[in-house]
Design a protein around this motif. Structure first.
Motif, PDB file in Angstrom:
ATOM      1  N   GLU A  62      12.263   3.812  -8.346  1.00  0.00           N
ATOM      2  CA  GLU A  62      12.227   5.076  -7.630  1.00  0.00           C
ATOM      3  C   GLU A  62      11.806   4.837  -6.181  1.00  0.00           C
ATOM      4  OE1 GLU A  62       7.708   6.395  -8.995  1.00  0.00           O
ATOM      5  OE2 GLU A  62       9.447   7.374  -9.884  1.00  0.00           O
ATOM      6  N   ALA A  63      12.231   5.741  -5.313  1.00  0.00           N
ATOM      7  CA  ALA A  63      11.880   5.614  -3.904  1.00  0.00           C
ATOM      8  C   ALA A  63      10.406   5.949  -3.693  1.00  0.00           C
ATOM      9  CB  ALA A  63      12.760   6.536  -3.064  1.00  0.00           C
ATOM     10  N   GLY A  64       9.787   5.281  -2.752  1.00  0.00           N
ATOM     11  CA  GLY A  64       8.388   5.550  -2.428  1.00  0.00           C
ATOM     12  C   GLY A  64       8.082   5.076  -1.026  1.00  0.00           C
ATOM     13  N   THR A  65       7.121   5.706  -0.375  1.00  0.00           N
ATOM     14  CA  THR A  65       6.732   5.300   0.965  1.00  0.00           C
ATOM     15  C   THR A  65       5.682   4.208   0.848  1.00  0.00           C
ATOM     16  OG1 THR A  65       7.148   7.530   1.775  1.00  0.00           O
ATOM     17  CG2 THR A  65       5.911   6.063   3.214  1.00  0.00           C
ATOM     18  N   ILE A  66       6.089   2.987   1.194  1.00  0.00           N
ATOM     19  CA  ILE A  66       5.244   1.809   1.048  1.00  0.00           C
ATOM     20  C   ILE A  66       4.955   1.251   2.433  1.00  0.00           C
ATOM     21  CG2 ILE A  66       5.037  -0.463  -0.020  1.00  0.00           C
ATOM     22  CD1 ILE A  66       7.353   0.480  -1.928  1.00  0.00           C
ATOM     23  N   ASN A  67       3.687   1.149   2.768  1.00  0.00           N
ATOM     24  CA  ASN A  67       3.288   0.648   4.083  1.00  0.00           C
ATOM     25  C   ASN A  67       3.995   1.401   5.214  1.00  0.00           C
ATOM     26  OD1 ASN A  67       2.725  -1.664   2.103  1.00  0.00           O
ATOM     27  ND2 ASN A  67       1.622  -2.306   3.919  1.00  0.00           N
ATOM     28  N   GLY A  68       4.066   2.710   5.062  1.00  0.00           N
ATOM     29  CA  GLY A  68       4.581   3.552   6.128  1.00  0.00           C
ATOM     30  C   GLY A  68       6.079   3.636   6.240  1.00  0.00           C
ATOM     31  N   GLU A  69       6.821   3.033   5.314  1.00  0.00           N
ATOM     32  CA  GLU A  69       8.273   3.127   5.373  1.00  0.00           C
ATOM     33  C   GLU A  69       8.842   3.216   3.962  1.00  0.00           C
ATOM     34  OE1 GLU A  69       9.382  -0.345   7.523  1.00  0.00           O
ATOM     35  OE2 GLU A  69       8.859  -1.728   5.916  1.00  0.00           O
ATOM     36  N   LEU A  70      10.025   3.821   3.853  1.00  0.00           N
ATOM     37  CA  LEU A  70      10.625   4.043   2.542  1.00  0.00           C
ATOM     38  C   LEU A  70      11.030   2.726   1.897  1.00  0.00           C
ATOM     39  CD1 LEU A  70      11.337   6.487   0.762  1.00  0.00           C
ATOM     40  CD2 LEU A  70      13.667   6.337   1.652  1.00  0.00           C
TER      41      LEU A  70
ATOM     42  N   LEU B   4       0.846  -1.187   0.000  1.00  0.00           N
ATOM     43  CA  LEU B   4       0.000   0.000   0.000  1.00  0.00           C
ATOM     44  C   LEU B   4       0.879   1.234   0.000  1.00  0.00           C
ATOM     45  CD1 LEU B   4      -2.868   1.265   0.360  1.00  0.00           C
ATOM     46  CD2 LEU B   4      -2.463   1.144   2.832  1.00  0.00           C
ATOM     47  N   LEU B   5       0.743   2.065  -1.024  1.00  0.00           N
ATOM     48  CA  LEU B   5       1.502   3.311  -1.093  1.00  0.00           C
ATOM     49  C   LEU B   5       0.869   4.320  -0.148  1.00  0.00           C
ATOM     50  CD1 LEU B   5       3.909   4.498  -2.715  1.00  0.00           C
ATOM     51  CD2 LEU B   5       2.224   5.495  -4.267  1.00  0.00           C
ATOM     52  N   THR B   6       1.680   4.861   0.761  1.00  0.00           N
ATOM     53  CA  THR B   6       1.165   5.777   1.769  1.00  0.00           C
ATOM     54  C   THR B   6       1.884   7.113   1.693  1.00  0.00           C
ATOM     55  OG1 THR B   6       2.696   4.739   3.348  1.00  0.00           O
ATOM     56  CG2 THR B   6       0.423   4.002   3.397  1.00  0.00           C
TER      57      THR B   6
END
Length: 300
Positions: free
Chosen positions: A242-250, A89-91
């Motif tokens: 690319e970097a992304g915040t997934i499930n509340g973490e990078l 989940l992207l957050t």
């Protein structure tokens, strides 16, 4: 003057909480949306006058619907092709600031929760994440309060024994993630290996739909070579990391144009990647949309 402001709908008011509850129960965005749809149908056909506490009613409905779905899903997962991982989940990056809350929805935690029985999972989440009393949980699950206390104690000990320990320095994680993306994008085997912990293990979930390792990979050499081998395949041409915040973490997002094709999360220990989890099953990428459309991580 008569107040003509429409009365708010409790379902809409509490939808974030309901999503958060179901997602942590199921580890699947798709199943969560199905549960919320069923909950809405139940709520829409209920006798509202007889419901004294709409929020409690809705949480109870979603929890029990999730329990039913999780019980049937466990049988399906026994025949799953390769390792099973939660649906990412992207957050919003802001969610990661709430460290405690983000931890409860991290991929690592969802994997641990998967080892609980459905009832243990429900009790743990309602008690430890949403701070419901034992009496409230007993009412929600229609079980005696002493039994709920025992289940809560057992589930908490189980999770504490298996909860991963890892670095929480956001700046350090950003640095390592950037270096990892550069190394993978450039096909630099040595640079990738240097960023992996000596005892690193990687799980890849393709669900039998796309290329994925059917067993866990162990050690920097095996993990690095497999990752770069996948990225070098013809079907990976045009895939950008690319970097992304997934499930509340990078973590790392894999995308082909505007289409997400994978998500990689990891625990970071002493500045190195540990417990790498790569989700590439196309049926489990529905939660990888922009943070603006992804549900936040609410508390109770």
């Amino acid at each position: 003057m008569i107040d003509t402001k429409p009365e708010s709908d409790p379902y809409i008011e509490h939808r974030r909480l309901l999503f958060s509850t179901a997602y942590r129960m199921l580890g699947s965005v798709t199943d969560t949306e199905d549960v919320l749809q069923d909950a809405w149908l139940t709520w829409n056909s209920a006798d509202r006058v007889a419901i004294r506490h709409p929020k409690a009613y809705l949480v109870r409905t979603v929890t029990n619907l999730s329990l039913n779905r999780l019980t049937s899903a466990r049988a399906t997962r026994e025949t799953y092709v390769g390792p099973w991982l939660p649906e990412p989940l992207l957050t919003s990056p802001d969610a990661a600031v709430e460290t405690e809350m983000a931890d409860t929805v991290s991929t690592a935690m969802l994997v641990v929760l998967e080892t609980l029985t459905p009832v243990e999972r429900a009790v743990f989440l309602l008690r430890e994440v949403f701070s419901y009393s034992h009496a409230e949980i007993a009412d929600t699950l229609d079980r005696p309060e002493p039994a709920i206390r025992q289940i809560a104690h057992r589930a908490r000990e189980h999770v504490q024994a298996r909860r991963p320990r890892f670095d929480t320095d956001r700046a350090r994680r950003e640095e390592i993630t950037a270096r990892f993306i550069t190394a993978c994008s450039g096909g630099d085997l040595n640079a990738v290996m240097e960023l992996l912990a000596p005892d690193v293990t990687a799980w890849t979930d393709g669900g039998g739909k796309v290329t994925a390792a059917l067993r866990p990979l162990h050690g920097p050499d095996h993990v690095a070579r497999w990752l770069l081998g996948v990225l070098a395949k013809p079907q990976s041409a045009g895939v950008v990391l690319e970097a992304g915040t997934i499930n509340g973490e990078l973590g790392v997002l894999f995308a082909a144009g505007d289409m997400p094709v994978g998500a990689l999360t990891f625990d970071m220990v002493d500045g190195r990647l540990h417990n790498v989890r790569l989700q590439v099953n196309p049926d489990k990428l529905n939660g990888l949309h922009t943070p603006a459309t992804a549900p936040p991580l609410p508390g109770r």
